[in-house]
Design an enzyme around this catalytic site. Sequence first.
Site, short mmCIF file in Angstrom:
data_model
loop_
_atom_site.label_atom_id
_atom_site.label_comp_id
_atom_site.label_asym_id
_atom_site.label_seq_id
_atom_site.Cartn_x
_atom_site.Cartn_y
_atom_site.Cartn_z
N THR A 15 0.81 -1.22 0.00
CA THR A 15 0.00 0.00 0.00
C THR A 15 0.84 1.26 0.00
O THR A 15 0.49 2.26 -0.64
CB THR A 15 -0.90 0.02 1.26
OG1 THR A 15 -1.76 -1.11 1.17
CG2 THR A 15 -1.74 1.26 1.35
N ASP A 59 1.64 -6.72 -4.42
CA ASP A 59 0.83 -6.70 -3.21
C ASP A 59 1.37 -7.88 -2.40
O ASP A 59 1.63 -8.95 -2.96
CB ASP A 59 -0.64 -6.95 -3.59
CG ASP A 59 -1.56 -6.87 -2.38
OD1 ASP A 59 -2.44 -6.00 -2.37
OD2 ASP A 59 -1.42 -7.71 -1.46
N SER A 60 1.57 -7.70 -1.11
CA SER A 60 2.28 -8.74 -0.35
C SER A 60 1.48 -10.03 -0.22
O SER A 60 2.01 -11.04 0.25
CB SER A 60 2.72 -8.22 1.01
OG SER A 60 1.66 -8.22 1.92
N SER A 61 0.23 -10.03 -0.64
CA SER A 61 -0.52 -11.30 -0.64
C SER A 61 0.02 -12.22 -1.72
O SER A 61 -0.26 -13.42 -1.72
CB SER A 61 -2.01 -11.04 -0.84
OG SER A 61 -2.46 -10.25 0.23
N ASP A 92 0.26 -7.05 4.84
CA ASP A 92 -0.49 -8.31 4.97
C ASP A 92 0.40 -9.50 5.33
O ASP A 92 0.04 -10.31 6.18
CB ASP A 92 -1.26 -8.61 3.67
CG ASP A 92 -2.45 -7.68 3.48
OD1 ASP A 92 -2.78 -6.94 4.44
OD2 ASP A 92 -3.05 -7.70 2.39
N THR A 277 -0.11 -22.82 19.42
CA THR A 277 -1.44 -22.53 19.95
C THR A 277 -2.22 -21.53 19.09
O THR A 277 -1.63 -20.66 18.44
CB THR A 277 -1.37 -21.99 21.41
OG1 THR A 277 -2.68 -21.55 21.81
CG2 THR A 277 -0.40 -20.84 21.56
N GLN A 278 -3.53 -21.67 19.12
CA GLN A 278 -4.40 -20.71 18.42
C GLN A 278 -4.50 -19.39 19.19
O GLN A 278 -4.96 -18.40 18.64
CB GLN A 278 -5.80 -21.31 18.25
CG GLN A 278 -5.83 -22.47 17.29
CD GLN A 278 -7.19 -23.13 17.17
OE1 GLN A 278 -8.21 -22.56 17.52
NE2 GLN A 278 -7.21 -24.34 16.65
N CYS A 279 -4.08 -19.40 20.46
CA CYS A 279 -4.10 -18.15 21.24
C CYS A 279 -2.96 -17.27 20.76
O CYS A 279 -1.87 -17.76 20.50
CB CYS A 279 -3.86 -18.44 22.72
SG CYS A 279 -5.11 -19.46 23.47
N1 ASP Z 1 -2.62 -5.58 0.55
C1 ASP Z 1 -1.52 -4.75 0.96
C2 ASP Z 1 -0.26 -5.59 0.98
O1 ASP Z 1 -0.03 -6.32 1.90
C3 ASP Z 1 -1.77 -4.13 2.29
C4 ASP Z 1 -0.63 -3.26 2.79
O2 ASP Z 1 0.24 -2.86 2.05
O3 ASP Z 1 -0.60 -2.95 3.97
O4 ASP Z 1 0.51 -5.56 0.04
#
Ligand code: ASP
Length: 342
Positions: A15, A59-61, A92, A277-279
């Site tokens: 972003t 985008d880091s996804s 992300d 753990t999920q915590c």
């Molecule tokens: N979707 C964006 C990413 O991770 C969100 C960000 O930049 O914070 O690339």
Amino acid sequence: MAKQSSVLLIYTGGTIGMIEDAHTGELKPFDFRSLTKQIPELTKFDIHLSAISFENPIDSSNMHPDVWVELAGIVKKNYNLYDGFVILHGSDTMSFTASALSFMLENLDKPVVLTGSQLPIGMIRTDGKENLITSIEIAGTKSKGKAIVREVCIYFEYKLYRGNRTIKYNSLHFDAFRSPNYPTLAEAGVSISYNTNALLKHTGKVLKVHTNLENDIAVLKLFPGISRQITSAILQSPGLKAVILETFGSGNASTEPWFLNEIKQTIAREIIILNITQCSEGKVMQGKYETSSQLKKLGVIGGADLTFESAVAKLMFLLGQKLTKTQIKKKLLENLRGELSN
Ligand code: ASP
């Protein structure tokens, strides 16, 4: 007069460097040269700043271990030329990248600071400017000619965290990260106050960059009522080498015979099972309850307070080393880069 510090800025995407598409309104990466234009303050630093950008910012996804290898390679190539590194990255998956780099960059003696923002840098209310400017300052800070920070960190919203202890906690607030089981490394106010006791000490050894990662891992997140069919499908996936078992509370799981039998059969096939753990706060303590004693007896490895992100990175890193299964299991219990509390 002390020598001016030098910092290398590496733009991967996210972003912080995005703009709104005039037609669709979607956020998409833009040319990095516009980023430096957006922050004229960068020219006022008493730090020599160089910048490089990925040809195709992401985008880091869309982050991938191959990109971690590329980033580790950039740090390796420029290690002796700069005092510190700032990696601009989408928030992300920033905790995954920070965790992975922490394992890949063994004996790191300089700061590698990841940062990004929740609002694009071109927006009036952006959090990107402060995040970037302070990250550069941290990456360029030395005391008596030596770096203060010698590890992979995340800087976000006035706080510096150990990267492999972080989780992305909030998708809306500027304060997007948490380090639930480890103190912050520094806080930026009027000045930057370092938590010296919490920082990693240098090992005194030369940097060793590991670039072999293996991603033959799966995640089995438990929930009441999880079916035998789904559990078996995950545990019997072809090529599987390790499983992250996300359990309840302090590492507890169902004691139903079919479930324990699946775990037993998986371990018999030489597949590593790591219990986390999920915590988000606290840790796995196998043997505290009857519902975790069985896992321990069957040979499940207790992940203590390892985050999910760090568990993924540590397994990929260890599987990529030329180690036996027994050695990997031993290393999973060891604190390699400050990722585990003793
Ligand atoms: N979707 C964006 C990413 O991770 C969100 C960000 O930049 O914070 O690339």
